[in-house]
Design a protein around this motif. Structure first.
Motif, short mmCIF file in Angstrom:
data_model
loop_
_atom_site.label_atom_id
_atom_site.label_comp_id
_atom_site.label_asym_id
_atom_site.label_seq_id
_atom_site.Cartn_x
_atom_site.Cartn_y
_atom_site.Cartn_z
N ALA A 241 0.83 -1.21 0.00
CA ALA A 241 0.00 0.00 0.00
C ALA A 241 0.86 1.26 0.00
CB ALA A 241 -0.92 -0.01 1.23
N GLY A 242 2.17 1.10 -0.10
CA GLY A 242 3.08 2.24 -0.05
C GLY A 242 3.75 2.34 1.30
N PRO A 243 4.64 3.32 1.50
CA PRO A 243 5.33 3.48 2.78
C PRO A 243 4.35 3.84 3.90
CG PRO A 243 6.40 4.73 1.02
CD PRO A 243 5.07 4.30 0.49
N LEU A 244 4.48 3.14 5.03
CA LEU A 244 3.60 3.39 6.16
C LEU A 244 4.44 3.68 7.40
CD1 LEU A 244 0.96 0.51 5.80
CD2 LEU A 244 0.77 2.88 5.02
N PRO A 245 4.09 4.72 8.16
CA PRO A 245 4.79 4.97 9.43
C PRO A 245 4.39 3.89 10.44
CG PRO A 245 2.96 6.49 9.18
CD PRO A 245 3.05 5.73 7.88
N VAL A 246 5.37 3.34 11.11
CA VAL A 246 5.13 2.26 12.08
C VAL A 246 5.94 2.53 13.32
CG1 VAL A 246 5.36 -0.21 12.54
CG2 VAL A 246 4.70 0.57 10.24
N THR A 247 5.35 2.28 14.47
CA THR A 247 6.06 2.37 15.75
C THR A 247 5.78 1.13 16.57
OG1 THR A 247 4.24 3.52 16.89
CG2 THR A 247 5.88 4.90 15.76
N ILE A 248 6.60 0.94 17.61
CA ILE A 248 6.39 -0.17 18.53
C ILE A 248 6.43 0.35 19.95
CG2 ILE A 248 7.30 -1.97 17.01
CD1 ILE A 248 9.94 -1.83 18.60
N SER A 249 5.76 -0.36 20.83
CA SER A 249 5.88 -0.13 22.27
C SER A 249 6.69 -1.29 22.84
CB SER A 249 4.51 -0.05 22.93
OG SER A 249 3.78 1.06 22.43
N VAL A 250 7.54 -1.00 23.81
CA VAL A 250 8.52 -1.98 24.28
C VAL A 250 8.52 -2.05 25.80
CG1 VAL A 250 10.94 -2.69 24.18
CG2 VAL A 250 9.96 -1.38 22.28
N GLY A 251 8.57 -3.26 26.31
CA GLY A 251 8.73 -3.49 27.75
C GLY A 251 10.00 -4.28 28.02
N VAL A 252 10.69 -3.95 29.09
CA VAL A 252 11.97 -4.60 29.44
C VAL A 252 11.90 -5.07 30.88
CG1 VAL A 252 14.47 -4.32 29.60
CG2 VAL A 252 13.19 -3.02 27.89
N ALA A 253 12.39 -6.28 31.14
CA ALA A 253 12.48 -6.79 32.51
C ALA A 253 13.75 -7.60 32.66
CB ALA A 253 11.26 -7.63 32.86
N TYR A 254 14.34 -7.49 33.85
CA TYR A 254 15.53 -8.27 34.20
C TYR A 254 15.11 -9.47 35.06
CZ TYR A 254 19.19 -5.13 32.48
OH TYR A 254 20.03 -4.41 31.69
N LEU A 255 15.87 -10.53 34.95
CA LEU A 255 15.63 -11.70 35.78
C LEU A 255 15.79 -11.33 37.26
CD1 LEU A 255 15.15 -14.79 35.93
CD2 LEU A 255 17.63 -15.07 35.84
N ALA A 256 14.78 -11.68 38.04
CA ALA A 256 14.81 -11.41 39.47
C ALA A 256 14.75 -12.73 40.23
CB ALA A 256 13.63 -10.52 39.87
#
Length: 335
Positions: A274-289
């Motif tokens: 469909a042509g160039p599309l703006p895309v973003t992501i949401s990100v979550g980070v966790a360390y082993l506890a």
């Protein structure tokens, strides 16, 4: 007269016995070679084993493989080609610094599809002839059956571990890897982190531009995630438009990697049908506890951070900063 006849018979018997012995030795050698080749499940290893076995079978000084597009025009489609070291296209195969007097080239193919050329060289003049071609042809024929079986096995194995759309690890394979890394981290007391990432407003992309455009977005996001991680990190398609990354021995690098991944998606529109599309992501980070009982618990905490990033406005990274020395609790990284 009788003595001469007996002598002739004895000589003939000796030749016959020697021939039988040679054939028996050859059969034993071929059987050993085929056992070596047939037991491999990696197609590249099959070719490597074949090369070593072929060199041993004909007593060549050197043996190596040449890609089909580097055959220098020799017609070996019907069998092997032998030549002396002064042949006009030998230089393409043989290092000039190595004193070799003759060589033999054999084609390797599966169902008429060229795979490679097996080249054997000797420091002896006229070292190869019809007998060597015949021996190698028999070994190659069986070896290429093993090669095809190994190739099919590799394809099936890949299908079991790789997501078909994105060509990154699938969820099942990722959980195996992450479980192993978790055990390693606990055993070596090394920091381990995971990242969960989700494409923002993906349903809107599908509904507006169609599922093919959605697939283009998923493929490109996967590729950018794969290109943005460190050596040793593993990314997977966790499900739908959601991805997971495991970061062994993460130290304080996990938030940095996560922010780099977010930026890599947001900075450049994704090319789609469909042509160039703006895309973003949401990100979550966790360390082993210490309280994380398994990989699922760790991923669950990263997923909580992911949804915190969503609720904070998307296109951002949310972390459990209290797990990371020097990071202030509650800080999100945003575009």
């Amino acid at each position: 007269m009788a003595v001469a006849l007996e002598t002739a018979r004895a000589a003939q018997l000796e030749v016959t016995v020697a021939t039988v012995a040679r054939e028996r030795d050859l059969a034993d050698t071929l059987r050993v070679a085929m056992n070596e080749v047939g037991g491999k499940l990696d197609p590249d290893v099959v070719l490597e084993t074949l090369t070593a076995a072929a060199q041993r079978l004909v007593g060549a000084s050197r043996a190596w493989l040449v890609p089909p597009d580097e055959s220098v025009g020799a017609d070996v489609s019907g069998g092997g080609v032998t030549a002396s070291a002064d042949d006009q296209w030998t230089a393409a195969f043989i290092d000039a610094d190595v004193p070799l007097a003759s060589w033999l080239c054999m084609p390797l193919s599966v169902r008429a599809e060229p795979v490679s050329f097996l080249v054997l060289a000797s420091d002896q003049t006229d070292a190869f002839g019809p007998a060597q071609v015949e021996i190698l042809a028999a070994v190659i024929a069986q070896s290429m059956v093993a090669y095809e079986n190994a190739r099919l096995f590799s394809q099936v194995s890949q299908l079991a571990t790789i997501d078909g759309l994105t060509q990154v690890a699938n969820r099942r394979h990722f959980m195996e890897i992450a479980g192993h890394e978790l055990a390693e981290a606990r055993g070596g007391r090394q920091p381990l982190a995971v990242i969960m990432a989700d494409i923002d407003h993906f349903k809107r992309i599908n509904d507006t531009w169609g599922h093919q455009a959605g697939d283009d977005v998923i493929r490109t996001v996967a590729a950018r995630l794969r290109d943005g991680i460190r050596d040793g990190d593993v990314v997977c398609r966790y499900g739908g438009e959601e991805f997971a990354v495991v970061l062994p021995d993460a130290g304080d690098a996990a938030p940095i990697v996560a922010e780099r991944l977010r930026a890599a998606i947001a900075e450049t529109p994704v090319d789609t049908v469909a042509g160039p599309l703006p895309v973003t992501i949401s990100v979550g980070v966790a360390y082993l506890a210490a309280t994380d009982s398994d990989v699922g618990t760790l991923l669950g905490r990263a997923d909580e951070c992911l949804y915190r990033a969503k609720h904070a406005g998307r296109n951002r990274v949310a972390i459990y900063p209290d797990d990371i020395p020097g990071v202030t609790v509650g800080v999100d990284s945003a575009a």
